[in-house]
Design an enzyme around this catalytic site. Structure first.
Site, short mmCIF file in Angstrom:
data_model
loop_
_atom_site.label_atom_id
_atom_site.label_comp_id
_atom_site.label_asym_id
_atom_site.label_seq_id
_atom_site.Cartn_x
_atom_site.Cartn_y
_atom_site.Cartn_z
N TYR A 140 -3.77 11.86 -9.21
CA TYR A 140 -4.92 11.30 -8.50
C TYR A 140 -4.49 10.36 -7.37
O TYR A 140 -3.63 9.51 -7.56
CB TYR A 140 -5.84 10.50 -9.46
CG TYR A 140 -6.82 9.64 -8.68
CD1 TYR A 140 -7.95 10.22 -8.11
CD2 TYR A 140 -6.55 8.30 -8.42
CE1 TYR A 140 -8.81 9.46 -7.32
CE2 TYR A 140 -7.41 7.53 -7.64
CZ TYR A 140 -8.54 8.12 -7.10
OH TYR A 140 -9.38 7.38 -6.32
N HIS A 144 -8.20 4.88 -12.54
CA HIS A 144 -9.12 6.03 -12.59
C HIS A 144 -9.42 6.50 -14.01
O HIS A 144 -9.32 7.70 -14.32
CB HIS A 144 -8.58 7.17 -11.71
CG HIS A 144 -9.62 7.77 -10.81
ND1 HIS A 144 -10.18 9.01 -11.02
CD2 HIS A 144 -10.22 7.29 -9.70
CE1 HIS A 144 -11.06 9.26 -10.08
NE2 HIS A 144 -11.11 8.23 -9.27
O1 EZ4 Z 1 -12.28 9.26 -6.94
O2 EZ4 Z 1 -15.31 8.79 -5.08
O3 EZ4 Z 1 -12.11 4.02 -5.77
N1 EZ4 Z 1 -12.37 5.11 -5.36
C1 EZ4 Z 1 -12.35 6.25 -6.09
C2 EZ4 Z 1 -12.84 7.49 -5.41
C3 EZ4 Z 1 -13.36 8.55 -6.39
C4 EZ4 Z 1 -14.28 9.52 -5.66
C5 EZ4 Z 1 -14.87 10.58 -6.59
O4 EZ4 Z 1 -15.83 11.32 -5.92
O5 EZ4 Z 1 -11.98 6.20 -7.25
O6 EZ4 Z 1 -11.82 8.02 -4.61
CO CO Z 2 -12.01 4.11 -7.95
#
Ligand code: EZ4
Ligand code: CO
Length: 399
Positions: free
Chosen positions: A159, A209
């Protein structure tokens, strides 16, 4: 004054956005953002099929009454689809009211509490050299604070780190991979290296996340204390609010939570027990400016500050509404600002400015954003999903 038309505009100038445009019998129009990344059409249908028929003929000045009737009148409360739809109506009505008053929205929210709005930007890299380059690029753009995301040894797609397949939107969900142990061992080393390279003063943030259990989050918070983070974001899936007591009792690393929350009820324990330091909800996903203002007032009683969610998937309409709130409230913390493609700026011409890492909503009446419907129409909606996350043995994990 009466609402005579309301329509939903879908467009994809690089990624999908859902916009509600409300028109009045006096020719004043308002815009609201209803973008819900990966589930856009559900919100569009909710608006078109169920909300727009209720708006026609009503007085656009009755913002609170309209909000309450959409929230309570549906009987089925809360949820991201419902609250994104209500948010679009709320923001469009504030836009209309402020235009009628001839004032930028922040003036109706109490006026400016500061001169400009501090932001943070995103830096990431698969390895340290790539990460350092990315941080330098953000510093060159003027960002006063930086979110640091990094690759994890042994994992291919993680991510927040750009890769060839990268897209937080693609036609089939991209599968990223995850190993919590490898992540927990790696991240403190990364922050150690970043502090050595960039010094002690640069505000640094990190987004976990939603991947950790409370005890894992507690350990990470402790391990990161020497690197003085501005915050650790979404350390656990926080619909388990009680779990944050454990995290909080073990670490002084500041905590930010809430981008997937859509009502104040999602925050009750977190705020009333001061288990977090920043509330992260977006105007677009929380039912609009009206309820977010109430959340910030609740948070202020517990010395908690704002940190409105501002990734690329909040449209410039939702971003503008956020910046007006940021300028007006007392307990402002920081604003996430990922920026937009040139085409997105062209589809949504706006009065807000981003200068030397700080945002300002501008002085145009209303929220100060327009929609070029012709250009929007030339870039139609494209089917798209967020990634999913799997452990090394194939088990689905939180993304
Ligand atoms: O992954 O809005 O802090 N920002 C985030 C975003 C989310 C997206 C998901 O659609 O965590 O980048
Ligand atoms: Co976020």
């Amino acid at each position: 004054m009466k609402i005579v038309d309301a329509r939903v505009v879908l467009t994809s100038p690089g990624r999908n956005f859902v916009t509600l445009r409300i028109e009045t019998d006096e020719g004043v129009t308002g815009l609201g953002d209803a973008t819900l990344n990966g589930r856009e059409l559900a919100v569009a249908a909710y608006l078109r099929d169920h909300v727009v028929p209720l708006l026609l003929g009503t007085d656009p000045h009755r913002i609170e009454d309209t909000w309450q009737s959409l929230y309570r009148g549906a009987y089925w409360r809360r949820g991201p689809v419902t609250m994104a739809a209500i948010a679009a109506v709320d923001v469009a009505l504030w836009d209309i009211k402020a235009k009628v008053a001839g004032l930028p929205l922040y003036q109706l929210l109490g006026g400016a509490s500061r001169e400009r709005v501090r932001t943070y930007g995103h830096a990431s890299g698969a390895d340290l050299p790539e990460l350092f380059d990315s941080i330098r690029a953000r510093l060159a753009q003027g960002y006063p604070a930086i979110r640091v995301q990094t690759g994890v040894p042994g994992l291919k797609l993680v991510y927040g780190v750009r890769h060839a397949q990268d897209s937080s939107q693609s036609a089939r969900p991209v599968v990223e991979d995850w190993d919590t142990g490898a992540y927990l061992r790696n991240l403190p080393r990364v922050f150690d290296a970043v502090r050595q390279e960039f010094g002690p003063d640069l505000p640094l943030l990190h987004d976990a996340h939603h991947r950790l259990t409370p005890i894992q989050a507690a350990r990470l918070g402790k391990d990161l204390e020497p690197y003085d983070l501005f915050w650790l974001e979404d350390c656990t899936p926080a619909e388990n609010q009680d779990g944050l007591r454990l995290v909080r009792s073990h670490t002084t690393t500041p905590l930010a939570i809430g981008e997937v929350f859509n009502t104040v009820y999602d925050y009750q324990t977190l705020v009333s027990e001061q288990l977090i330091d920043y509330v992260r909800s977006a105007v677009t996903h929380f039912g609009g400016v009206s309820p977010l203002r109430k959340l910030f007032d609740f948070a202020a009683q517990h010395q908690i500050k704002s940190a409105i969610h501002g990734p690329e998937d909040i449209s410039p309409v939702g971003m503008a509404a956020a910046i007006h709130l940021d300028l007006a409230i007392h307990n402002f913390g920081i604003q996430e600002y990922a920026g937009y493609t040139d085409l997105t700026h062209a589809v949504f011409p706006h009065a807000f400015t981003f200068t030397d890492g700080y945002l300002h909503p501008g002085e145009a009446p209303g929220i100060g954003v327009e929609l070029d419907e012709e250009l929007a129409g030339a870039h139609p909606y494209e089917q798209a999903y967020l990634p999913v996350n799997r452990l090394q043995d194939g088990t689905v994990h939180d993304w």
